[in-house]
Design an enzyme around this catalytic site. Structure first.
Site, PDB file in Angstrom:
ATOM      1  N   CYS A  78       0.533  -7.806  11.654  1.00  0.00           N
ATOM      2  CA  CYS A  78       0.824  -8.016  13.084  1.00  0.00           C
ATOM      3  C   CYS A  78       0.088  -9.237  13.614  1.00  0.00           C
ATOM      4  CB  CYS A  78       0.435  -6.782  13.899  1.00  0.00           C
ATOM      5  SG  CYS A  78       1.577  -5.419  13.701  1.00  0.00           S
ATOM      6  N   ARG A  87       0.844  -1.193   0.000  1.00  0.00           N
ATOM      7  CA  ARG A  87       0.000   0.000   0.000  1.00  0.00           C
ATOM      8  C   ARG A  87       0.881   1.246   0.000  1.00  0.00           C
ATOM      9  NH1 ARG A  87      -1.791   0.772   4.335  1.00  0.00           N
ATOM     10  NH2 ARG A  87      -1.234  -1.060   5.553  1.00  0.00           N
ATOM     11  N   SER A 136      -1.509  -3.744  10.208  1.00  0.00           N
ATOM     12  CA  SER A 136      -1.215  -4.681   9.119  1.00  0.00           C
ATOM     13  C   SER A 136       0.020  -5.515   9.445  1.00  0.00           C
ATOM     14  CB  SER A 136      -0.944  -3.888   7.837  1.00  0.00           C
ATOM     15  OG  SER A 136      -1.985  -2.987   7.605  1.00  0.00           O
ATOM     16  N   TYR A 163      -1.500  -3.417  -6.819  1.00  0.00           N
ATOM     17  CA  TYR A 163      -1.337  -4.094  -5.516  1.00  0.00           C
ATOM     18  C   TYR A 163      -2.672  -4.127  -4.738  1.00  0.00           C
ATOM     19  CZ  TYR A 163      -0.365  -5.094  -0.729  1.00  0.00           C
ATOM     20  OH  TYR A 163      -0.430  -5.659   0.512  1.00  0.00           O
ATOM     21  N   LYS A 188      -9.696  -2.148   1.373  1.00  0.00           N
ATOM     22  CA  LYS A 188      -9.382  -0.996   2.241  1.00  0.00           C
ATOM     23  C   LYS A 188     -10.158   0.247   1.824  1.00  0.00           C
ATOM     24  CE  LYS A 188      -6.299  -3.469   4.326  1.00  0.00           C
ATOM     25  NZ  LYS A 188      -6.584  -4.004   5.650  1.00  0.00           N
ATOM     26  N   ARG A 195       1.852 -12.200  -0.756  1.00  0.00           N
ATOM     27  CA  ARG A 195       0.490 -12.451  -0.268  1.00  0.00           C
ATOM     28  C   ARG A 195      -0.124 -13.706  -0.863  1.00  0.00           C
ATOM     29  NH1 ARG A 195      -1.923  -8.513   3.362  1.00  0.00           N
ATOM     30  NH2 ARG A 195      -0.360  -6.916   3.564  1.00  0.00           N
ATOM     31  N   ASP A 221      -9.622  -9.629   8.706  1.00  0.00           N
ATOM     32  CA  ASP A 221      -9.071  -8.291   8.436  1.00  0.00           C
ATOM     33  C   ASP A 221     -10.036  -7.141   8.717  1.00  0.00           C
ATOM     34  OD1 ASP A 221      -6.842  -6.726   7.524  1.00  0.00           O
ATOM     35  OD2 ASP A 221      -7.892  -6.382   5.638  1.00  0.00           O
ATOM     36  N   HIS A 269     -10.737  -2.205  11.275  1.00  0.00           N
ATOM     37  CA  HIS A 269      -9.656  -3.071  10.792  1.00  0.00           C
ATOM     38  C   HIS A 269      -9.466  -4.199  11.810  1.00  0.00           C
ATOM     39  CE1 HIS A 269      -5.186  -3.238   9.309  1.00  0.00           C
ATOM     40  NE2 HIS A 269      -5.949  -4.058   8.635  1.00  0.00           N
TER      41      HIS A 269
HETATM   42  C1  OXD Z   1      -3.233  -4.557   5.097  1.00  0.00           C
HETATM   43  C2  OXD Z   1      -3.909  -5.695   4.439  1.00  0.00           C
HETATM   44  O1  OXD Z   1      -2.303  -3.982   4.517  1.00  0.00           O
HETATM   45  O2  OXD Z   1      -4.796  -6.288   5.073  1.00  0.00           O
HETATM   46  O3  OXD Z   1      -3.649  -4.210   6.208  1.00  0.00           O
HETATM   47  O4  OXD Z   1      -3.603  -6.009   3.283  1.00  0.00           O
HETATM   48 MN    MN Z   2      -5.358  -5.275   6.892  1.00  0.00          MN
END
Ligand code: OXD
Ligand code: MN
Length: 592
Positions: A261, A80, A259, A208, A217, A375, A286, A237
């Protein structure tokens, strides 16, 4: 050029508004064809085949990874881009100091200049999608127009898209407009713009996930958080997990971590052998949309239907469910490849990389084999811990909200807020070390309130005020907690074993919700006392447990000075109730 929906010609309910907007975008972007996505498996396979023949998608070893593919993004387009992400509201103050802002007219002009003629020679895909179960009153729809078939494949896995969503939009008449083009993937011509007052997103120059899968998002957090404030709910989130205890009860928690974590790992946790009869059910990994229910509790739906998870570190020990989930029907982005055509990543602990994520022969001198933000995209139903309650139109009732961050020091393993409003302060104070999920320096502590710093679509001052108002409407609000799985000792080693053992901490929280677990009162909240947390059978020295549960008053005074300075940036928009909580916390810390 045909702009009528070929494959959907029997659909009489395409809203006039969708058709008119598609025609307007086609006029601006001049695609050579328009494809209205029906969301079918046949369409998914057809697009997959097309990308395989153009060399953009690489089929992986079919016997070990059936239905799996590797996609390599442009090397400049791997995360991002928060520095290129804008919230464009009429008043700058409505976007707040937490967002980059541009005046809507200027942002439209800038982006329309980029979009003009950008789809020449390309196909424009129209993706109608529904965030949340199709029959849920809590779900909301959108339409993404994109020139990226990779985006269509990902949206197919991540959302309920196609014919059924288009039908719902036809009935409801309202939808979020998302326009996306990969452009030339030029970082100098890359912008992710949000117009919450117009329920519109314009994203240019990136393919991306978080920049390009606009349901995620951009819609489900930035635009939805704005809509949620207007309509009296919360777009967060957060993972959503059901925790089933041996007595057969399932209680649900919603956890907000920044993100990369560990939200996906926690959402798919497998109880340790010492916890027979326990089970974790994954509702979402998420995003959570939280609505006050008629019974005074808070209910959550997961607006997504798939996972876009971080791959490195995934192995049978860290996340066996994810490890098994991604062995079939998965799109891998930017992982490495073995000589046998299998995906490979750091932390897999099996096989050897032959090619790195750029497709070059692997050489450790060039850095990690898999990109640290590589990912997987996979449908949620593939997950062994998937639960049908993820389809419940009314959502699941939330017993506990958990905030957390990645902190080497300071934050103890777990603590409980004293009240909803104190919990809002705890959430507003979240700070965490940055990760590879966003472009920029990694490992720097930054404030990330409610793990929403990159995603709140409006001024955080108003957002906290909204949280306080939602809490006031809940007769039975969830208890609020904070966790830190990442505390390190002087030797740099993690103090807490983490992963499956995190269930011990979740159990303490649930017992606190029931009023059956003890705690000690400290200036930052309630912490488990020495015998309150189940550490039976763990190889943890008493002094380690003490360190994990220590509250260093001096260090916390410094932290609260920093929190006070940060919250002060929101000036008049900082709610009084939050300022009061801050003041009271400081008083407790300074009391003798
Ligand atoms: C983030 C995702 O960047 O979930 O938080 O992709
Ligand atoms: Mn996320």
């Amino acid at each position: 050029m045909a702009i009528a929906p070929h494959s959907l010609e029997h659909l009489s309910s395409i809203s006039h508004e969708v058709a008119a907007w598609v025609a307007e975008v086609a006029q601006l972007t001049v695609p050579s064809a328009v494809h209205w996505c029906d969301g079918s498996d046949a369409e998914f396979r057809m697009l997959q085949r097309g990308l395989v023949s153009s060399g953009e998608l690489i089929p992986l070893n079919e016997s070990a990874f059936p239905g799996c593919f590797l996609y390599r993004s442009d090397p400049t387009d791997v995360a991002r881009v928060e520095h290129l992400t804008f919230v464009c509201t009429r008043s700058r103050d409505d976007a707040g100091p937490n967002n980059l802002w541009m005046a809507p007219a200027e942002a439209h002009r800038k982006l329309d200049d980029l979009f003009r003629g950008c789809m020449r020679g390309r196909t424009m895909y129209v993706i109608a999608y529904c965030m949340g179960p199709l029959d849920s009153p809590l779900a909301r729809c959108g339409v993404e127009i994109t020139d990226s078939p990779y985006v269509v494949l990902n949206m197919h896995l991540m959302t309920r898209m196609g014919r059924a969503a288009l039908e719902r939009i036809g009935r409801e008449g309202s939808f979020v407009k998302g326009l996306h083009s990969t452009g030339e993937l030029d970082p100098a011509r890359r912008f992710i713009m949000h117009f919450p007052e117009e329920s519109t997103i314009k994203s240019f120059g990136s393919g991306y996930g978080g920049n390009a899968l606009l349901g995620k998002k951009c819609h489900a957090l930035r635009i939805a958080s704005w809509q949620a404030r207007r309509e009296g709910w919360l777009a967060e989130h957060m993972l959503i997990a059901g925790i089933e205890s041996p007595d057969g009860r399932t209680r649900y928690v919603a956890c907000a971590f920044p993100s990369a974590c560990g939200k996906t790992n926690l959402a798919m946790l497998i109880p340790p052998a010492s916890y027979p009869g326990w089970k974790i059910w994954t509702v979402g990994d998420d995003i959570a949309w939280l609505h006050p229910g008629r019974d005074g509790r808070l209910y959550a739906i997961n607006p997504e239907s798939g996972y876009f998870g971080v791959v490195p570190g995934t192995n049978p020990k860290t996340n066996r469910n994810a490890y098994e989930t991604i062995r079939r029907d998965t799109i891998f982005t930017n992982v490495a490849l073995t000589a046998g055509g299998e995906p490979w990543w750091e932390g897999l602990h099996e096989g050897q990389p032959a090619f790195d994520w750029r497709g070059q022969p692997y050489d450790p001198a060039n850095g990690p084999a898999a990109h640290p933000n590589s990912r997987f995209t996979v449908a949620a139903k593939r997950n062994p811990s998937y639960t049908r309650t993820a389809e419940d139109p009314d959502g699941v009732p939330i017993s506990a909200i958990v905030f957390g961050g990645r902190r080497r020091t300071l934050a103890p393993l777990v603590y409980q807020a004293r009240s909803w409003n104190h919990g809002v302060l705890v959430g507003a104070s979240v700070a965490s070390e940055t990760t590879a999920a966003a472009t920029g320096e990694v490992g720097v502590v930054r404030r990330d309130p409610m793990a929403m710093k990159p995603f709140a679509g409006y001024n955080f001052g108003d957002y906290w005020d909204h949280w306080i108002k939602v809490g006031a409407r809940l007769e039975h609000p969830p208890q609020i907690f904070h966790v830190n799985w990442f505390r390190q000792g002087a030797d740099g080693k993690y103090l807490w074993p983490g992963f499956g053992e995190n269930l011990r901490v979740l159990r303490w929280m649930l017992d606190r919700c029931d009023g059956s677990a003890g705690a000690v009162d400290t200036p930052i909240g309630h912490l488990p006392g020495p015998t309150d947390l189940d550490v039976h059978g763990l190889d943890l020295h008493e002094s380690t447990i003490e360190e994990l549960l220590a509250v260093d008053r001096d260090a916390w005074r410094g932290e609260f000075d920093a929190i006070g300075a940060y919250l002060g940036e929101y000036g008049e928009r900082l709610p009084q109730a939050l300022a009061r909580e801050l003041h009271e916390s400081m008083q407790r810390l300074h009391a003798r």
